[in-house]
Design a protein around this motif. Structure first.
Motif, mmCIF file in Angstrom:
data_model
loop_
_atom_site.group_PDB
_atom_site.id
_atom_site.type_symbol
_atom_site.label_atom_id
_atom_site.label_comp_id
_atom_site.label_asym_id
_atom_site.label_seq_id
_atom_site.Cartn_x
_atom_site.Cartn_y
_atom_site.Cartn_z
ATOM 1 N N GLY A 146 8.726 34.561 -39.690
ATOM 2 C CA GLY A 146 7.757 35.188 -38.804
ATOM 3 C C GLY A 146 7.013 34.230 -37.893
ATOM 4 N N ILE A 147 7.493 32.996 -37.754
ATOM 5 C CA ILE A 147 6.839 32.013 -36.892
ATOM 6 C C ILE A 147 7.449 32.094 -35.502
ATOM 7 C CG2 ILE A 147 6.396 29.557 -36.511
ATOM 8 C CD1 ILE A 147 6.802 29.221 -39.588
ATOM 9 N N LEU A 148 6.609 32.325 -34.501
ATOM 10 C CA LEU A 148 7.073 32.348 -33.120
ATOM 11 C C LEU A 148 7.216 30.898 -32.649
ATOM 12 C CD1 LEU A 148 7.805 33.901 -30.557
ATOM 13 C CD2 LEU A 148 5.383 33.894 -29.960
ATOM 14 N N VAL A 149 8.438 30.515 -32.277
ATOM 15 C CA VAL A 149 8.713 29.154 -31.836
ATOM 16 C C VAL A 149 8.232 29.019 -30.393
ATOM 17 C CG1 VAL A 149 10.500 27.416 -31.473
ATOM 18 C CG2 VAL A 149 10.702 29.021 -33.382
ATOM 19 N N ARG A 150 7.419 27.989 -30.145
ATOM 20 C CA ARG A 150 6.823 27.790 -28.826
ATOM 21 C C ARG A 150 6.987 26.347 -28.380
ATOM 22 N NH1 ARG A 150 1.534 31.142 -30.253
ATOM 23 N NH2 ARG A 150 2.254 33.158 -29.537
ATOM 24 N N ARG A 151 6.890 26.161 -27.092
ATOM 25 C CA ARG A 151 6.976 24.832 -26.486
ATOM 26 C C ARG A 151 5.852 23.954 -27.032
ATOM 27 N NH1 ARG A 151 5.275 22.049 -21.727
ATOM 28 N NH2 ARG A 151 6.999 20.875 -20.861
ATOM 29 N N GLY A 152 6.175 22.717 -27.369
ATOM 30 C CA GLY A 152 5.181 21.769 -27.846
ATOM 31 C C GLY A 152 5.047 21.690 -29.362
ATOM 32 N N GLN A 153 5.606 22.649 -30.097
ATOM 33 C CA GLN A 153 5.528 22.604 -31.552
ATOM 34 C C GLN A 153 6.372 21.446 -32.085
ATOM 35 O OE1 GLN A 153 6.967 26.514 -32.630
ATOM 36 N NE2 GLN A 153 4.891 27.291 -32.920
ATOM 37 N N ILE A 154 5.983 20.912 -33.231
ATOM 38 C CA ILE A 154 6.733 19.846 -33.885
ATOM 39 C C ILE A 154 7.318 20.409 -35.172
ATOM 40 C CG2 ILE A 154 6.600 17.568 -34.960
ATOM 41 C CD1 ILE A 154 4.273 16.967 -33.048
ATOM 42 N N TRP A 155 8.622 20.205 -35.355
ATOM 43 C CA TRP A 155 9.340 20.691 -36.523
ATOM 44 C C TRP A 155 9.967 19.514 -37.248
ATOM 45 C CZ3 TRP A 155 10.056 25.935 -37.980
ATOM 46 C CH2 TRP A 155 9.411 26.850 -37.142
ATOM 47 N N GLU A 156 9.960 19.573 -38.576
ATOM 48 C CA GLU A 156 10.533 18.506 -39.392
ATOM 49 C C GLU A 156 11.849 18.969 -39.995
ATOM 50 O OE1 GLU A 156 8.415 15.538 -42.246
ATOM 51 O OE2 GLU A 156 8.828 17.382 -43.364
ATOM 52 N N ASP A 157 12.869 18.123 -39.901
ATOM 53 C CA ASP A 157 14.181 18.391 -40.479
ATOM 54 C C ASP A 157 14.080 18.219 -41.987
ATOM 55 O OD1 ASP A 157 16.871 18.567 -41.126
ATOM 56 O OD2 ASP A 157 17.508 17.371 -39.399
ATOM 57 N N LEU A 158 14.463 19.236 -42.756
ATOM 58 C CA LEU A 158 14.367 19.177 -44.212
ATOM 59 C C LEU A 158 15.621 18.601 -44.870
ATOM 60 C CD1 LEU A 158 12.588 22.595 -44.834
ATOM 61 C CD2 LEU A 158 11.580 20.312 -44.780
ATOM 62 N N ASP A 159 16.633 18.290 -44.078
ATOM 63 C CA ASP A 159 17.844 17.674 -44.598
ATOM 64 C C ASP A 159 17.495 16.254 -45.040
ATOM 65 O OD1 ASP A 159 20.326 16.510 -45.073
ATOM 66 O OD2 ASP A 159 21.298 17.618 -43.441
ATOM 67 N N THR A 160 17.673 15.940 -46.316
ATOM 68 C CA THR A 160 17.272 14.638 -46.849
ATOM 69 C C THR A 160 18.041 13.489 -46.205
ATOM 70 O OG1 THR A 160 18.833 14.896 -48.673
ATOM 71 C CG2 THR A 160 16.552 15.570 -49.071
ATOM 72 N N ARG A 161 19.192 13.747 -45.625
ATOM 73 C CA ARG A 161 19.964 12.693 -44.959
ATOM 74 C C ARG A 161 19.338 12.284 -43.629
ATOM 75 N NH1 ARG A 161 25.342 16.090 -45.047
ATOM 76 N NH2 ARG A 161 23.743 17.562 -44.474
ATOM 77 N N GLN A 162 18.391 13.065 -43.121
ATOM 78 C CA GLN A 162 17.771 12.795 -41.825
ATOM 79 C C GLN A 162 16.466 12.015 -41.930
ATOM 80 O OE1 GLN A 162 19.223 13.317 -38.943
ATOM 81 N NE2 GLN A 162 20.972 14.252 -39.956
ATOM 82 N N SER A 163 16.063 11.637 -43.103
ATOM 83 C CA SER A 163 14.849 10.858 -43.376
ATOM 84 C C SER A 163 13.624 11.361 -42.607
ATOM 85 C CB SER A 163 15.071 9.372 -43.120
ATOM 86 O OG SER A 163 15.282 9.121 -41.756
ATOM 87 N N LYS A 164 13.313 12.619 -42.829
ATOM 88 C CA LYS A 164 12.112 13.260 -42.258
ATOM 89 C C LYS A 164 12.054 13.196 -40.733
ATOM 90 C CE LYS A 164 9.371 12.965 -46.376
ATOM 91 N NZ LYS A 164 9.122 14.289 -46.826
#
Length: 105
Positions: free
Chosen positions: A26-44
């Motif tokens: 239910g989160i509306l994705v908007r310009r400027g938001q910061i998202w973190e990759d949860l894949d452990t191979r991507q080191s946060k």
């Protein structure tokens, strides 16, 4: 076509875009938001939303050197998904307290 019909068509299009650009949580994705990759191979790895349309987010890495496209359907809490970074987490990854809040011992 009347002006009323044009307006209702635009409203339907806007509502359709909003639905496509909303995560399953239910989160509306908007310009400027910061998202973190949860894949452990991507080191946060963190990405910043540059634009969003039709359920596709154009992102850049936090350092601004690499651009890519993410599907909004991947933006959910899962081992290979993404999570929205809260504003309080932005400074060195530690929750910050605003000047008008107090800490209870």
């Amino acid at each position: 076509m009347s002006a009323a019909t044009d307006t209702s068509t635009q409203n339907d299009d806007a509502q359709g875009q909003q639905e496509k650009n909303t995560t399953r949580e239910g989160i509306l994705v908007r310009r400027g938001q910061i998202w973190e990759d949860l894949d452990t191979r991507q080191s946060k790895r963190r990405v910043v939303i540059e634009s969003i349309a039709d359920g596709e987010a154009r992102v850049r890495d936090h350092y601004g050197t690499k651009h890519s496209t993410l599907s909004v359907s991947r933006m959910h809490r899962h081992s290979t998904g993404f999570r929205l970074v809260e504003p309080g987490e932005l400074k060195y990854g530690v929750q910050t307290i605003s000047s008008d809040e107090t800490v209870q011992p």
